[in-house]
Design an enzyme around this catalytic site. Structure first.
Site, PDB file in Angstrom:
ATOM      1  N   HIS A   1       0.825  -1.216   0.000  1.00 30.66           N
ATOM      2  CA  HIS A   1       0.000   0.000   0.000  1.00 30.66           C
ATOM      3  C   HIS A   1       0.860   1.266   0.000  1.00 30.66           C
ATOM      4  CE1 HIS A   1      -3.239  -2.823   1.656  1.00 30.66           C
ATOM      5  NE2 HIS A   1      -3.584  -2.501   0.430  1.00 30.66           N
TER       6      HIS A   1
ATOM      7  N   ASP B   1     -10.135  -3.312   0.368  1.00 31.30           N
ATOM      8  CA  ASP B   1      -9.721  -3.503   1.767  1.00 31.30           C
ATOM      9  C   ASP B   1      -9.428  -2.173   2.453  1.00 31.30           C
ATOM     10  OD1 ASP B   1      -7.083  -4.578  -0.106  1.00 31.30           O
ATOM     11  OD2 ASP B   1      -6.782  -2.860   1.209  1.00 31.30           O
TER      12      ASP B   1
ATOM     13  N   ASP C   1     -18.275  -1.549 -11.644  1.00 35.51           N
ATOM     14  CA  ASP C   1     -17.148  -2.156 -12.371  1.00 35.51           C
ATOM     15  C   ASP C   1     -16.249  -1.022 -12.857  1.00 35.51           C
ATOM     16  OD1 ASP C   1     -16.950  -4.732 -14.940  1.00 35.51           O
ATOM     17  OD2 ASP C   1     -15.465  -3.233 -14.321  1.00 35.51           O
ATOM     18  N   GLY C   2     -14.994  -1.067 -12.503  1.00 31.21           N
ATOM     19  CA  GLY C   2     -14.063  -0.005 -12.896  1.00 31.21           C
ATOM     20  C   GLY C   2     -13.997   0.164 -14.391  1.00 31.21           C
TER      21      GLY C   2
ATOM     22  N   ASP D   1      -5.885  -0.895  -8.062  1.00 33.28           N
ATOM     23  CA  ASP D   1      -5.536  -1.936  -7.085  1.00 33.28           C
ATOM     24  C   ASP D   1      -6.527  -3.082  -7.245  1.00 33.28           C
ATOM     25  OD1 ASP D   1      -5.863  -2.278  -3.484  1.00 33.28           O
ATOM     26  OD2 ASP D   1      -4.602  -3.386  -4.916  1.00 33.28           O
TER      27      ASP D   1
ATOM     28  N   THR E   1      -7.738  -7.169  -8.439  1.00 36.58           N
ATOM     29  CA  THR E   1      -7.313  -8.557  -8.369  1.00 36.58           C
ATOM     30  C   THR E   1      -6.533  -8.858  -9.652  1.00 36.58           C
ATOM     31  OG1 THR E   1      -9.521  -8.991  -9.272  1.00 36.58           O
ATOM     32  CG2 THR E   1      -9.184  -9.435  -6.916  1.00 36.58           C
ATOM     33  N   ASP E   2      -6.043 -10.073  -9.762  1.00 33.97           N
ATOM     34  CA  ASP E   2      -5.298 -10.458 -10.976  1.00 33.97           C
ATOM     35  C   ASP E   2      -6.217 -10.544 -12.189  1.00 33.97           C
ATOM     36  OD1 ASP E   2      -3.390 -11.811  -8.665  1.00 33.97           O
ATOM     37  OD2 ASP E   2      -2.312 -11.183 -10.464  1.00 33.97           O
TER      38      ASP E   2
ATOM     39  N   PRO F   1     -13.352 -10.909 -12.211  1.00 34.58           N
ATOM     40  CA  PRO F   1     -13.763  -9.506 -12.410  1.00 34.58           C
ATOM     41  C   PRO F   1     -12.582  -8.577 -12.694  1.00 34.58           C
ATOM     42  CG  PRO F   1     -14.027 -10.151 -10.108  1.00 34.58           C
ATOM     43  CD  PRO F   1     -13.750 -11.404 -10.876  1.00 34.58           C
TER      44      PRO F   1
END
Ligand code: SAM
Length: 289
Positions: free
Chosen positions: A64, A88, A140-141, A158, A160-161, A165
């Site tokens: 972060h 998070d 959704d970005g 930031d 997920t892989d 999604p």
């Protein structure tokens, strides 16, 4: 101890990391992904999405701090920040440490991640979700940047892989729409995997970003639970000078931020680490083709 749960994360073909948990604190299959939160003796609490480690209490500070302070201290005067993903709250917490930040929009696809991380990882967000400068958008970005009329000085992806999604956030069309949301001279950074294990990911990102930006590169951060060596974070901007500042220039900005926020004392990031992080070993340079 027999009452422990053995967790095995297999993100890479034929290669896994294993750790023990004393308790499964929470589990749900949301509309988007499988969310699990464990308590572990080695890493503190651990969140996994679709069986992949997303964050741990023990090593989250490295990721972060490097995802946030490198672009925010390289930029001459960041005021507005867009975070994509980051449910998070760790990225948001670090962005808000900068007194000059006037507005943050965070676009997170899964409300459950925010809700559960507020509850089980309070030190990640530390109240950041309730800061008056913050606008949380559950979307959704990919769709957000396609229809966004606002602009931001720094965009931090930031996600997920690129499976599930998160996959939409690594496409050429996403990067092109995302750039329309960046102010002139703005900086985009994005998590981009572990090059030793996911070399094709960095090559693909390089090929998709270089047609869009004057300056595309990567910088490194060693996150222990993102296994297989250091992680590469993608960097893109039209102002090539921003990646070539000296430690002294960065240190001046860091000191100015700390004057405005005396409690700001990074545990990993410093001006020397900032500049050194862009020094890529030859095997990574060879992936930029
Ligand atoms: N630090 C982690 C890493 O490097 O893999 C990422 C952690 S963060 C929890 C990842 C977040 O991305 C999750 O909250 C997930 O819900 C979110 N996410 C995944 N795909 C998304 C999308 N298309 N739009 C917005 N958020 C997304």
């Amino acid at each position: 101890m027999s009452d422990r749960i053995v967790i095995s994360e297999r993100l890479h073909e034929g290669y896994a990391q294993t750790f023990e948990a004393t308790e499964l604190l929470f589990e749900v299959r949301t509309d988007h992904q499988h969310l699990q939160i464990f308590d572990t003796p080695a890493l503190g609490r651990v969140m996994m999405l679709d069986g992949i480690v997303q964050t741990t209490e023990k090593d989250e500070f490295i990721y972060h701090e490097m995802m946030v302070h490198v672009p925010l201290l390289a930029h001459p005067n960041p005021r507005r920040v867009l975070i994509i993903g980051g449910g998070d709250g760790g990225i948001l917490r670090e962005v808000l440490r900068h007194p000059g930040i006037e507005h943050v929009t965070q676009v997170e696809i899964d409300q459950s991640v925010i809700d559960m991380c507020r509850q089980y990882f309070p030190n990640h967000s530390q109240g950041a979700f309730d800061d008056p400068r913050v606008n949380i958008v559950i979307a959704d970005g990919r769709e957000f940047v396609a229809q966004c009329s606002e602009q931001f000085d720094v965009i931090i992806s930031d996600s997920t892989d690129p499976i599930g999604p998160g996959e939409a956030l690594f496409t050429s069309s996403f990067y092109a729409d995302e750039k329309t949301c960046l102010t002139e001279g703005g900086i985009m950074v994005a998590q981009n995997g572990v090059p030793f294990m996911q070399g094709d990911e960095i090559t693909t990102t390089w090929r998709r970003l270089t047609p869009l930006y004057e300056d595309v590169s990567f910088y490194v951060a060693p996150v222990p639970t993102y296994v297989g060596g250091f992680m590469t974070l993608a960097w893109a901007t039209d102002d090539s000078a921003l990646r070539r500042q000296t430690p002294e220039q960065i240190q001046q900005r860091l000191q100015a931020v700390q004057q405005g926020n005396p409690g700001f004392r990074p545990r990993y990031y410093n001006a020397d680490v900032h500049v050194a992080a862009f020094a890529l070993p030859n095997y990574v340079r060879d992936l930029l083709v």
